[in-house]
Design an enzyme around this catalytic site. Structure first.
Site, mmCIF file in Angstrom:
data_model
loop_
_atom_site.group_PDB
_atom_site.id
_atom_site.type_symbol
_atom_site.label_atom_id
_atom_site.label_comp_id
_atom_site.label_asym_id
_atom_site.label_seq_id
_atom_site.Cartn_x
_atom_site.Cartn_y
_atom_site.Cartn_z
ATOM 1 N N ASP A 188 -9.232 0.467 1.966
ATOM 2 C CA ASP A 188 -8.225 0.033 2.932
ATOM 3 C C ASP A 188 -8.677 0.454 4.334
ATOM 4 O O ASP A 188 -8.209 1.447 4.886
ATOM 5 C CB ASP A 188 -6.878 0.667 2.564
ATOM 6 N N LYS A 231 -4.303 -1.933 10.074
ATOM 7 C CA LYS A 231 -4.643 -2.113 8.666
ATOM 8 C C LYS A 231 -4.818 -3.573 8.291
ATOM 9 O O LYS A 231 -5.107 -3.866 7.130
ATOM 10 C CB LYS A 231 -3.508 -1.559 7.787
ATOM 11 N N THR A 249 -9.157 -5.670 4.004
ATOM 12 C CA THR A 249 -9.074 -4.704 2.919
ATOM 13 C C THR A 249 -10.026 -5.194 1.842
ATOM 14 O O THR A 249 -9.920 -6.346 1.409
ATOM 15 C CB THR A 249 -7.641 -4.612 2.362
ATOM 16 N N ASP A 256 0.838 -1.197 0.000
ATOM 17 C CA ASP A 256 0.000 0.000 0.000
ATOM 18 C C ASP A 256 0.874 1.247 0.000
ATOM 19 O O ASP A 256 1.699 1.425 0.900
ATOM 20 C CB ASP A 256 -0.918 -0.016 1.236
ATOM 21 N N TYR A 306 2.164 2.751 15.578
ATOM 22 C CA TYR A 306 2.855 2.890 14.290
ATOM 23 C C TYR A 306 4.319 3.337 14.372
ATOM 24 O O TYR A 306 5.046 3.228 13.379
ATOM 25 C CB TYR A 306 2.063 3.789 13.339
ATOM 26 N N THR A 358 -4.639 6.429 0.111
ATOM 27 C CA THR A 358 -5.858 7.242 0.139
ATOM 28 C C THR A 358 -5.776 8.364 -0.886
ATOM 29 O O THR A 358 -4.784 9.097 -0.922
ATOM 30 C CB THR A 358 -6.036 7.856 1.540
HETATM 31 CA CA CA Z 1 -4.054 2.984 2.776
#
Ligand code: CA
Length: 413
Positions: free
Chosen positions: A229, A249, A253, A122, A240, A346
């Protein structure tokens, strides 16, 4: 290019499109078809009847074998299908028995994940999205991190939890830490979000150790799907640093079921955004390699009778092109394989009503989204359905990507 089936000009699946998918119907298991109007054309039936070159690839429960057969084979199949569907050709249209077997109304179909994806990557290639996130969480005067304008940022995603449109999305649980709390807690994510993205499947891969150059990258693309996603923002915020998203994540998806071949999208190639500073030579393309595809996000809560459009944007605004992403991904020698999925990140346009996530549309919860029935949303609630759609507008026809939808169901107790 008229088809013998009547297809309205605003239909997503005219004869110029012919997207590939995997479906089951009529008590037969998953196999390969193409969408044409409100039907699917069963390619296993056509190949059995000797009308398509038969390599057994159309009776498979995924597109992987077809994708691995290479561009010459895809082109031959696409040309044959356009010939068979042409209103002047009677091979299929004039053979009632074959036609009834090969053309199945969409109401009878169950769609499956089109590709058995080995690896999913991604990217983070929309400049406006990166600016929005950087403005909210870091520094509004300096929202882009120093690397962003020099390379297409990405992370390795999770392929096992890819699901096809329509699959329910279970709210994940996980560890979060509220800013005011001294220690982390555990529970259902309270900041569940969607991300509007476009994904592309790798056609021919590359040998380990041999990068794909940016100028050859286009030859390695098979086709596009819509990607949602799903993201748990509260899990992400705590986990993160320093390696990027992990559980935030990896729970699901969603992708759309029909893979639109790159061949159908060539009339919609346009120049992408100007890149300043100019990228390093291994990322310098010099060709028009953005695609003019209108995109839309709709939301329908459990209390709403109809879905409501909350955002519109366009794929052509993506800063780093698919060619550059592919070249960057493989520049170390990393090998991609047929059917690997790479996603854009995104996609957010410049205006507030063109952002690609609820995080941005509701600006981190500071400006909740107002829905026409009076409800408000900062993040997704159980029972909410998100629908992503998109199409390229041609002269008198549309190349539609179809849709990807998913409804949030409650976290496990
Ligand atoms: Ca993403």
């Amino acid at each position: 290019m008229p088809c013998f089936l009547p297809i309205p000009a605003d239909h997503p699946f005219p004869i110029q499109n012919l997207p590939y998918g995997v479906f089951s119907a009529r008590e037969k298991g998953p196999r390969v078809g193409v969408a044409i109007g409100d039907y699917v054309l069963d390619l296993s039936v056509l190949s059995e009847a000797g009308l398509l070159p038969s390599y057994g690839v159309f009776a498979e429960p995924s597109l992987n074998a077809f994708i691995a057969s290479g561009r010459d084979f895809w082109n031959e199949v696409r040309a044959t299908l356009q010939y068979l569907l042409d209103e002047e050709t009677t091979t299929l249209s004039g053979n009632r028995r074959l036609r009834t077997r090969a053309l199945i109304p969409v109401q009878e179909l169950t769609m499956h994940l089109p590709v058995a994806v080995g690896d999913y990557t991604d990217f983070y290639s929309s400049k406006q999205h990166a600016i929005n996130v950087g403005t909210m969480f870091r520094d509004k005067n300096n929202p882009l991190l120093p690397n962003w304008l020099h390379l297409p940022v990405a992370y390795h995603g999770r392929a096992s939890s890819l699901v096809v449109s329509g699959a329910p999305i279970r709210r994940p649980r996980g560890q979060t830490k509220r800013p005011e709390a001294a220690t982390p807690g555990f529970g259902p994510s309270l900041e569940l979000d969607f991300e509007l993205e476009i994904g592309y499947f790798v056609g021919q891969g590359n040998t380990l150790g041999e990068p794909i150059s940016v100028t050859d990258a286009q030859q390695h693309l098979f086709g596009l799907v819509l990607v949602n996603d799903w993201s748990a923002r509260d899990l992400q915020r705590w986990e993160y640093v320093p390696l990027g998203p992990f559980l935030a994540k990896n729970f699901s998806t969603s992708i759309s079921p029909w893979v639109v071949p790159m061949a159908a999208l060539q009339p919609f190639r346009v120049a992408g955004p100007k890149q300043d500073p100019p990228p390093l030579p291994y990322l310098s393309d010099g060709q028009d390699c953005a695609y003019d595809i209108a995109l839309e996000i709709k939301l329908q809560t459990a209390a709403m009778a109809n879905a409501y459009t909350i955002s519109r944007t366009n794929f052509k605004e993506m800063y780093w092109s698919m060619n550059q992403q592919l070249a960057h991904h493989t520049v170390t020698g990393c090998n991609l394989r047929p059917g690997d999925l790479l996603a854009s990140g995104t996609l957010s346009g410049a205006e507030k009503n063109s952002y690609g996530s609820l995080l941005e549309l509701a600006w981190g919860g500071k400006e909740p989204l107002e829905l026409p029935n009076g409800e408000r949303r900062s993040f997704l609630e159980d029972g909410d359905t998100v629908i992503l759609t998109g199409y390229a507008q041609g002269d008198g026809y549309r190349i539609g990507l179809g849709e990807v939808r998913g409804t949030i169901v409650s976290a496990p107790s």
